[in-house]
Design a protein around this motif. Structure first.
Motif, mmCIF file in Angstrom:
data_model
loop_
_atom_site.group_PDB
_atom_site.id
_atom_site.type_symbol
_atom_site.label_atom_id
_atom_site.label_comp_id
_atom_site.label_asym_id
_atom_site.label_seq_id
_atom_site.Cartn_x
_atom_site.Cartn_y
_atom_site.Cartn_z
ATOM 1 N N GLU A 139 3.308 -19.747 65.734
ATOM 2 C CA GLU A 139 2.928 -19.564 64.340
ATOM 3 C C GLU A 139 4.227 -19.298 63.592
ATOM 4 O O GLU A 139 4.947 -18.360 63.924
ATOM 5 N N VAL A 140 4.535 -20.137 62.614
ATOM 6 C CA VAL A 140 5.819 -20.033 61.929
ATOM 7 C C VAL A 140 5.589 -19.611 60.472
ATOM 8 O O VAL A 140 4.772 -20.213 59.776
ATOM 9 N N VAL A 141 6.285 -18.573 60.051
ATOM 10 C CA VAL A 141 6.096 -18.035 58.704
ATOM 11 C C VAL A 141 7.453 -17.853 58.029
ATOM 12 O O VAL A 141 8.384 -17.306 58.619
ATOM 13 N N ASN A 142 7.535 -18.326 56.795
ATOM 14 C CA ASN A 142 8.738 -18.146 55.972
ATOM 15 C C ASN A 142 8.619 -16.802 55.261
ATOM 16 O O ASN A 142 7.850 -16.665 54.306
ATOM 17 N N THR A 143 9.344 -15.805 55.792
ATOM 18 C CA THR A 143 9.226 -14.477 55.195
ATOM 19 C C THR A 143 10.453 -13.636 55.518
ATOM 20 O O THR A 143 11.279 -13.997 56.349
ATOM 21 N N ASP A 144 10.568 -12.511 54.835
ATOM 22 C CA ASP A 144 11.666 -11.571 55.057
ATOM 23 C C ASP A 144 11.265 -10.631 56.199
ATOM 24 O O ASP A 144 10.340 -9.841 56.050
ATOM 25 N N ILE A 196 13.765 -16.046 56.952
ATOM 26 C CA ILE A 196 13.815 -15.943 55.491
ATOM 27 C C ILE A 196 14.258 -17.280 54.885
ATOM 28 O O ILE A 196 14.022 -17.552 53.707
ATOM 29 N N ILE A 210 4.981 -16.063 67.671
ATOM 30 C CA ILE A 210 5.119 -16.035 66.209
ATOM 31 C C ILE A 210 6.605 -16.048 65.900
ATOM 32 O O ILE A 210 7.384 -15.359 66.567
ATOM 33 N N SER A 249 7.477 -9.369 56.729
ATOM 34 C CA SER A 249 6.685 -9.053 55.553
ATOM 35 C C SER A 249 5.437 -9.942 55.506
ATOM 36 O O SER A 249 5.525 -11.154 55.654
ATOM 37 N N GLY A 250 4.270 -9.334 55.309
ATOM 38 C CA GLY A 250 3.015 -10.081 55.298
ATOM 39 C C GLY A 250 2.329 -10.083 56.656
ATOM 40 O O GLY A 250 1.146 -10.397 56.776
ATOM 41 N N LEU A 251 3.083 -9.735 57.704
ATOM 42 C CA LEU A 251 2.517 -9.705 59.060
ATOM 43 C C LEU A 251 2.363 -8.272 59.573
ATOM 44 O O LEU A 251 1.675 -8.034 60.565
ATOM 45 N N HIS A 298 19.116 -16.683 50.875
ATOM 46 C CA HIS A 298 18.092 -17.393 51.634
ATOM 47 C C HIS A 298 18.632 -18.629 52.345
ATOM 48 O O HIS A 298 17.887 -19.362 52.972
ATOM 49 N N VAL A 303 12.644 -22.452 58.973
ATOM 50 C CA VAL A 303 11.279 -22.489 59.513
ATOM 51 C C VAL A 303 10.820 -23.933 59.750
ATOM 52 O O VAL A 303 10.121 -24.216 60.733
ATOM 53 N N ARG A 304 11.242 -24.866 58.875
ATOM 54 C CA ARG A 304 10.914 -26.289 59.094
ATOM 55 C C ARG A 304 11.561 -26.787 60.376
ATOM 56 O O ARG A 304 10.939 -27.466 61.185
#
Lengths: 254, 122
Positions: free
Chosen positions: A98-103, A78, A74, A106-108, A136, A83-84
């Protein structure tokens, strides 16, 4: 050996994304040196916080490779461009995360609570004016505020939450970040630690610290806090340790 | 974004008590074939919220997962194939993940979920 890590020529880039540099290479070298231990560790979930170009997470996935086929990866950042670029870098190397745009995570945090067996962090560690922290764009890759610790100090409690009982954290720091204090801070939370790589570049002195949960360290930390509370009824600032070895806290051979 | 990612995410908005699972609004779904890896599936099975995976895969148009699953099913090739397909081969390319409590939409663009919060949500 080189086929086991990401190839610079295949790492994607973007004007707003930090390209792999000495710090990234130091972190990947440390992981490579720890490869046998990582394979024996049999990590189920590996995570990188602040994946940038994707060079480190792709290298981790490649160096563990088929011998660790049960591992999942994972990566978060931010920076939406990062992430792209990470996805492109992973694709170019034929690996997946698994790639997530987050701070941070957060959310995981809820679902990954105590699930992460290996965490890798190359944080924004450069001392900068406070107002540069938290943007960002590309500055999010380096702007660390006072002593370069602003983001590191936010990441460590999250790491403590996400790391599994056998979890390992690889954290890249600078001398200015005060790595010894970081080790003592984590020791109070029950982590043993060791500087597994030190490297001086033209501009900075890099340290890669490996942290792991350690029962003896946890018991010791608890005893200290009990003693402190009974002495004057209030928890005090910090217990005085006399580390038997300057860079190595704890007694496991990690 | 694979459904494995969806299964790990929950709404992170301040004050939300139960932000899982996020509802999926699918605009574009793609399938990407990957090699089946039994070790990986066995490892992940223990960590997956099965009901959320079943609902999410239905939203992406795949309704072949059993409503209930238990570890003994991992011995069945047919089950492994279905689990593999739902978890790793279905990708949400464009769409949104919706907070079950507040209805706030987290966009998914080019296969990447954006969980960044606005200042008043942190």
């Amino acid at each position: 050996m080189h086929s086991k890590i990401a190839q610079i020529g295949l790492v994607s880039s973007h004007p707003e994304v930090y390209d792999p540099c000495d710090d990234s290479f130091a972190l990947v070298d440390a992981l490579l040196a720890d490869r046998t231990k990582l394979l024996n560790h049999r990590p189920s979930i590996c995570m990188e916080i602040g994946c940038g170009s994707g060079y480190v997470i792709a290298s981790l996935a490649l160096l563990l490779g088929k011998e660790s086929s049960g591992s999942s990866y994972i990566a978060t950042d931010i920076n939406p461009h990062a992430v792209r670029v990470t996805l492109e870098t992973l694709e170019a190397h034929g690996c997946h995360a698994e790639v997530v745009n987050t701070d941070i995570a957060s959310g995981l945090e809820k679902r990954l609570n105590r699930c992460v067996d290996v965490m890798v962090v190359n944080p924004p560690y450069v001392p900068t004016p406070e107002e540069e922290v938290g943007c960002h764009g590309i500055a999010s890759a380096w702007a660390g505020g006072e002593n370069g610790r602003r983001v590191i100090d936010r990441i460590l409690p999250v790491a403590d939450k996400l790391l599994s009982d056998k979890g390992w954290l690889y954290l890249l720091t600078l001398t200015a970040n005060n790595p010894v204090e970081l080790c003592l801070h984590m020791r109070k939370k029950g982590y043993a630690s060791r500087i597994i790589l030190q490297r001086s570049t033209d501009e900075e002195s890099l340290h890669i610290i490996k942290f792991w949960r350690d029962l003896d360290t946890l018991l010791e930390a608890n005893e200290c806090s009990i003693v402190e509370k009974t002495e004057n009824g209030l928890p005090t600032e910090s217990p005085n340790f006399t580390p038997f070895s300057f860079w190595k806290y704890g007694n496991h051979n990690n | 974004m694979r459904l494995l990612t969806h299964n790990m995410l929950s709404s992170n908005i301040k004050g939300v008590a139960n932000g899982f699972p996020l509802r999926i609004e699918a605009e574009k779904v793609v399938e990407k074939e990957v090699e089946l890896n039994t070790d990986f599936l066995r490892n992940m099975f223990a960590k997956i919220e099965w009901k959320a995976l079943v609902e999410a895969s239905k939203t992406l148009g795949y309704a072949e997962l059993p409503d209930v699953a238990e570890p003994s099913m991992l011995d069945s090739d047919e089950f492994l194939n279905r689990f593999h397909h739902a978890l790793l081969e279905l990708h949400l390319e464009e769409g949104a993940l919706v907070c079950p409590e507040t209805g706030r939409k987290f966009p998914v663009n080019k296969g990447i979920p954006n969980m960044l919060l606005h200042e008043d949500e942190v």
